[in-house]
Design an enzyme around this catalytic site. Structure first.
Site, PDB file in Angstrom:
ATOM      1  N   TRP A   9       0.861  -1.188   0.000  1.00 14.18           N
ATOM      2  CA  TRP A   9       0.000   0.000   0.000  1.00 14.18           C
ATOM      3  C   TRP A   9       0.895   1.236   0.000  1.00 14.18           C
ATOM      4  O   TRP A   9       1.790   1.335   0.859  1.00 14.18           O
ATOM      5  CB  TRP A   9      -0.862  -0.054   1.269  1.00 14.18           C
ATOM      6  CG  TRP A   9      -1.909   1.002   1.391  1.00 14.18           C
ATOM      7  CD1 TRP A   9      -2.793   1.404   0.431  1.00 14.18           C
ATOM      8  CD2 TRP A   9      -2.210   1.768   2.567  1.00 14.18           C
ATOM      9  NE1 TRP A   9      -3.622   2.365   0.935  1.00 14.18           N
ATOM     10  CE2 TRP A   9      -3.288   2.613   2.245  1.00 14.18           C
ATOM     11  CE3 TRP A   9      -1.679   1.817   3.848  1.00 14.18           C
ATOM     12  CZ2 TRP A   9      -3.839   3.503   3.160  1.00 14.18           C
ATOM     13  CZ3 TRP A   9      -2.227   2.690   4.775  1.00 14.18           C
ATOM     14  CH2 TRP A   9      -3.294   3.521   4.431  1.00 14.18           C
ATOM     15  N   ASP A  49      -0.151  -5.690   9.559  1.00  6.05           N
ATOM     16  CA  ASP A  49      -1.242  -4.786   9.201  1.00  6.05           C
ATOM     17  C   ASP A  49      -2.486  -5.634   8.895  1.00  6.05           C
ATOM     18  O   ASP A  49      -2.485  -6.435   7.954  1.00  6.05           O
ATOM     19  CB  ASP A  49      -0.830  -3.951   7.967  1.00  6.05           C
ATOM     20  CG  ASP A  49      -1.849  -2.873   7.644  1.00  6.05           C
ATOM     21  OD1 ASP A  49      -2.883  -2.790   8.339  1.00  6.05           O
ATOM     22  OD2 ASP A  49      -1.616  -2.109   6.683  1.00  6.05           O
ATOM     23  N   LYS A  84     -13.237  -1.348   6.903  1.00  3.93           N
ATOM     24  CA  LYS A  84     -13.877  -2.185   5.889  1.00  3.93           C
ATOM     25  C   LYS A  84     -14.869  -3.148   6.525  1.00  3.93           C
ATOM     26  O   LYS A  84     -16.020  -3.239   6.093  1.00  3.93           O
ATOM     27  CB  LYS A  84     -12.844  -2.989   5.101  1.00  3.93           C
ATOM     28  CG  LYS A  84     -11.550  -2.270   4.840  1.00  3.93           C
ATOM     29  CD  LYS A  84     -11.653  -1.240   3.747  1.00  3.93           C
ATOM     30  CE  LYS A  84     -10.486  -0.336   3.816  1.00  3.93           C
ATOM     31  NZ  LYS A  84      -9.772   0.354   2.990  1.00  3.93           N
TER      32      LYS A  84
HETATM   33  C1  LMR Z   1      -7.198   1.660  -0.376  1.00  8.47           C
HETATM   34  O1  LMR Z   1      -6.077   1.134  -0.419  1.00  8.47           O
HETATM   35  O2  LMR Z   1      -7.836   1.972  -1.386  1.00  8.47           O
HETATM   36  C2  LMR Z   1      -7.834   1.886   0.963  1.00  8.47           C
HETATM   37  O3  LMR Z   1      -7.040   1.353   1.968  1.00  8.47           O
HETATM   38  C3  LMR Z   1      -8.180   3.308   1.180  1.00  8.47           C
HETATM   39  C4  LMR Z   1      -6.990   4.197   1.353  1.00  8.47           C
HETATM   40  O4  LMR Z   1      -7.000   4.949   2.336  1.00  8.47           O
HETATM   41  O5  LMR Z   1      -6.069   4.174   0.536  1.00  8.47           O
END
Ligand code: LMR
Length: 396
Positions: A131, A211, A246
């Site tokens: 992420w 996480d 979520k």
């Molecule tokens: C995502 O990856 O789309 C979600 O976790 C929302 C975000 O805050 O990025």
């Protein structure tokens, strides 16, 4: 002028997709960008269990005074039970405690601050890819950020390459793992992979930071906690970030927790004193509403069971959408190429589409997804799978 040297920076790669999608006048557009669940009507609903808990709070909440630095005590206990299991020996021995945070992102930031302040010199290792906000949060707090490979050139999970790279991580460094529903790829570790990672963690004396943002969206609420609970059982120390965005649909209520696990109850008090001190400088005390909702739901057997059913409904709908998309791609000769979509877990699929193909999808077909090729499968309208498959086929 004070601000004359300030440059404009690009918007967040994920959140800016929400604006771009909203601006697109095409009525046949597709929103596969930010990770939010949508139901058959294309809405991100307030769960029934949440509505009921909110009604209860409206009638019974007596004060809006601050909660403590660690947040609401009941929320902390119930979230810890959800993550570690109700009968976890860590909870019985007071070796684990939750600090309520503004969302999972707040928990990650707090974890980053804790590592930077209390464990100086430790680097952090992230999966490649991960992420994007993992990258920026830990860089922002001054940690040295490094990567271990996760996906091979064939766009599949490469466990052997991952484990090989982990063998070279310096002793004592922090290893960030995704508990389930890996973001952005959707490729999860199997139980035997978790076991092998655990062996490396023990050998290299690494500190895992897990996480856990999608509990219940992979294989089930308990099933998704398998790796986390293995690590909690086997290791003396561990950090876990938990998000209620979520699985409780509480996205905008910013509800999460950082769970610290220590080798004894005394050390937990030391660690928690530091976390409360760091949190005081970040947000003082955490926002309450979402956590109060979660505590109300998890503390009431009927509401908890309604909520668990709602999570299961979301989970199975996402699994159906995955299978449906692969089926819809079959007439275009693309079922094999995209078979991994059916095997991945959670909201996201690392499709394997290139940034150029993603750009064409957006510009020519009004299909919005992250440029890395990540698609939010949970955002697909099931009645338009054929249309989406045709759009993808046009750029392949
Ligand atoms: C995502 O990856 O789309 C979600 O976790 C929302 C975000 O805050 O990025």
């Amino acid at each position: 002028m004070h601000f004359s040297a300030i440059a404009r920076i690009p918007g967040d790669s994920i959140l800016s997709l929400m604006d771009a999608y909203a601006r697109d006048p095409n009525p046949r557009k597709f929103d596969l960008g930010v990770g939010v669940y949508k139901d058959a009507q294309g809405l991100t609903p307030v769960l029934s269990a949440v509505k009921q808990a909110e009604r209860f709070l409206l009638d019974h909440q007596k004060s809006k005074t601050y909660v403590s630095g660690h947040g609401d005590v009941a929320f902390g206990r119930l979230v810890s039970e959800l993550v570690l299991g109700k009968d976890s020996p860590l909870l019985a021995r007071e070796r684990a405690g939750a600090t309520q945070t503004p969302g999972g992102t707040g928990a990650l930031r707090l974890a980053g601050e804790f590592i930077a302040h209390c464990l100086p010199g430790r680097g952090i290792w992230l999966s490649d890819p991960t992420w994007p906000i993992h990258e920026s949060i830990f860089a922002e707090v001054g940690l040295k950020v490094s990567h271990y490979p996760y996906v091979g050139s064939d766009n599949r999970l490469d466990v052997e390459a991952m484990l090989l790279a982990m063998e070279d991580i310096p002793h004592g460094d922090v290893l960030l793992l995704h508990a389930c529903c890996h973001n952005p790829t959707g490729f999860d570790l199997r139980q035997q992979d978790w076991q092998r990672v655990l062996d490396v963690v023990k050998r290299r004396e690494l500190l895992p930071l897990i996480d856990f943002a999608y509990q219940g969206f992979g294989d089930g609420l308990d099933e998704d906690a398998w790796g986390v609970r293995l690590f909690a059982r086997e290791l003396p120390e561990l950090l876990i970030t938990s998000s209620c965005s979520k699985n409780f649909g509480l996205y905008r209520e910013r509800t999460g927790a950082l769970i610290a696990c220590t080798h004894d109850a005394e050390k937990l008090l030391d660690v928690r004193s530091q976390l409360a001190g760091l949190a005081r400088n970040l947000w003082s005390t955490p926002p309450d509403h979402g956590a109060a909702v979660v505590a109300t739901i998890l503390g009431d057997p009927q509401l908890k069971s309604l909520w668990a059913d709602e999570v299961e409904h979301m989970r199975s709908r996402i699994a159906q959408l995955r299978a449906g998309l692969v089926e819809a791609l079959a007439p275009h000769g693309l079922a094999k190429r995209f078979a991994h979509i059916g095997e991945q877990r959670g909201m996201f699929s690392y499709t394997g589409l290139s940034p150029e193909q993603v750009d064409r999808l957006r510009d020519e077909q009004s299909v919005y997804m992250v440029r890395s090729g990540r698609a939010n499968v949970a955002g697909i309208d099931a009645s338009r799978l054929d249309e989406l498959a045709a759009a993808i086929a046009k750029v392949c």
